[in-house]
Design a protein around this motif. Structure first.
Motif, PDB file in Angstrom:
ATOM      1  N   SER A  99       5.683   9.987  -2.273  1.00  0.00           N
ATOM      2  CA  SER A  99       4.511   9.293  -2.148  1.00  0.00           C
ATOM      3  C   SER A  99       3.337   8.833  -2.978  1.00  0.00           C
ATOM      4  N   LYS A 100       3.532   9.822  -4.247  1.00  0.00           N
ATOM      5  CA  LYS A 100       2.746   9.998  -5.319  1.00  0.00           C
ATOM      6  C   LYS A 100       3.292   9.327  -6.514  1.00  0.00           C
ATOM      7  N   ALA A 101       4.331   8.298  -6.108  1.00  0.00           N
ATOM      8  CA  ALA A 101       4.895   7.582  -7.406  1.00  0.00           C
ATOM      9  C   ALA A 101       4.181   6.224  -7.491  1.00  0.00           C
ATOM     10  N   PHE A 102       4.174   5.840  -8.844  1.00  0.00           N
ATOM     11  CA  PHE A 102       3.452   4.534  -8.921  1.00  0.00           C
ATOM     12  C   PHE A 102       4.356   3.942 -10.149  1.00  0.00           C
ATOM     13  N   LYS A 143      -4.830   9.664  -1.600  1.00  0.00           N
ATOM     14  CA  LYS A 143      -4.692   9.382  -0.108  1.00  0.00           C
ATOM     15  C   LYS A 143      -3.957   8.129   0.039  1.00  0.00           C
ATOM     16  N   PRO A 144      -2.532   8.131   0.584  1.00  0.00           N
ATOM     17  CA  PRO A 144      -2.123   6.862   0.936  1.00  0.00           C
ATOM     18  C   PRO A 144      -2.695   5.875   1.824  1.00  0.00           C
ATOM     19  N   VAL A 145      -3.007   4.611   1.010  1.00  0.00           N
ATOM     20  CA  VAL A 145      -3.395   3.446   1.829  1.00  0.00           C
ATOM     21  C   VAL A 145      -2.535   3.118   3.043  1.00  0.00           C
ATOM     22  N   VAL A 146      -2.913   3.107   4.333  1.00  0.00           N
ATOM     23  CA  VAL A 146      -2.133   2.758   5.549  1.00  0.00           C
ATOM     24  C   VAL A 146      -2.426   1.147   5.492  1.00  0.00           C
ATOM     25  N   THR A 147      -1.224   0.662   5.578  1.00  0.00           N
ATOM     26  CA  THR A 147      -1.095  -0.809   5.777  1.00  0.00           C
ATOM     27  C   THR A 147      -0.380  -1.142   7.042  1.00  0.00           C
ATOM     28  N   ALA A 148      -0.101  -2.297   7.529  1.00  0.00           N
ATOM     29  CA  ALA A 148       0.792  -2.655   8.545  1.00  0.00           C
ATOM     30  C   ALA A 148       2.151  -2.434   8.057  1.00  0.00           C
TER      31      ALA A 148
END
Length: 183
Positions: A42-45, A116-121
């Motif tokens: 989850s911390k990859a970019f 903090k991961p952005v929560v999207t649909a």
């Protein structure tokens, strides 16, 4: 060396260093992507770096606009870009793409510590923990004539009459008998 010769040498070096590396992608001879971290992390970019015409005398263009980075907040993106700009300033005038990629790999934890991961649909739909709403079952759309045929064949409960799919034995025997007479 001229700017173009520096760019050609750096391009050749990048291709040989990252040959077969799934994290590195050459978009064009002056534009590159590098994934920092594993796909599942989850911390990859993904870093996008492009060379302007006068690179390495001027700074490369660094962005985090890849779709993969949509789950990263704006504050975290800004922190990553500002830290990379510090590295660019320290290495200005030299080939630095490899240095930037490696620095980002080594400092991934520090860069993403406040992430903090952005929560999207899309995130909600793809995560296994979140219950997704079941799709309503679509009924087959029938024309008026198809509906009329169905109602003519069915009784008041919507069921087919007993024996609707039986073969009419008498007709079959009669037709076969009639043909045998002509032989």
């Amino acid at each position: 060396m001229t700017t173009n010769e520096d760019q050609e040498m750096e391009l050749e070096a990048l291709r040989s260093i990252y040959e077969g590396d799934e994290c590195f992608k050459e978009i064009t001879p002056v534009s590159f992507q590098f994934r920092i971290g594993d796909l599942e992390d989850s911390k990859a970019f993904i870093l996008d770096i492009s060379w302007p015409e006068l690179y390495p005398e001027i700074s490369p263009q660094i962005t985090l606009d890849a779709f993969f980075n949509n789950r990263i907040g704006a504050e975290t993106k800004q922190l990553i870009l500002s830290k990379l700009e510090e590295q660019v300033e320290a290495n200005l005038g030299t080939a630095m793409i490899y240095t930037l990629f490696e620095w980002a790999k080594e400092n991934q934890e520090a860069l993403m510590e406040n992430h903090k991961p952005v929560v999207t649909a899309l995130t909600l739909a793809s995560s296994g923990d979140v219950k997704t709403a079941k799709k309503k079952e679509r009924k087959e759309q029938l024309s008026k004539s198809q509906k009329r045929k169905i109602t003519n064949r069915t009784d008041n409960k919507g069921e087919m009459p007993r024996g609707w799919d039986w073969i009419d034995v008498i007709k079959v025997r009669t037709v076969s008998f009639d043909h045998s007479c002509f032989l």
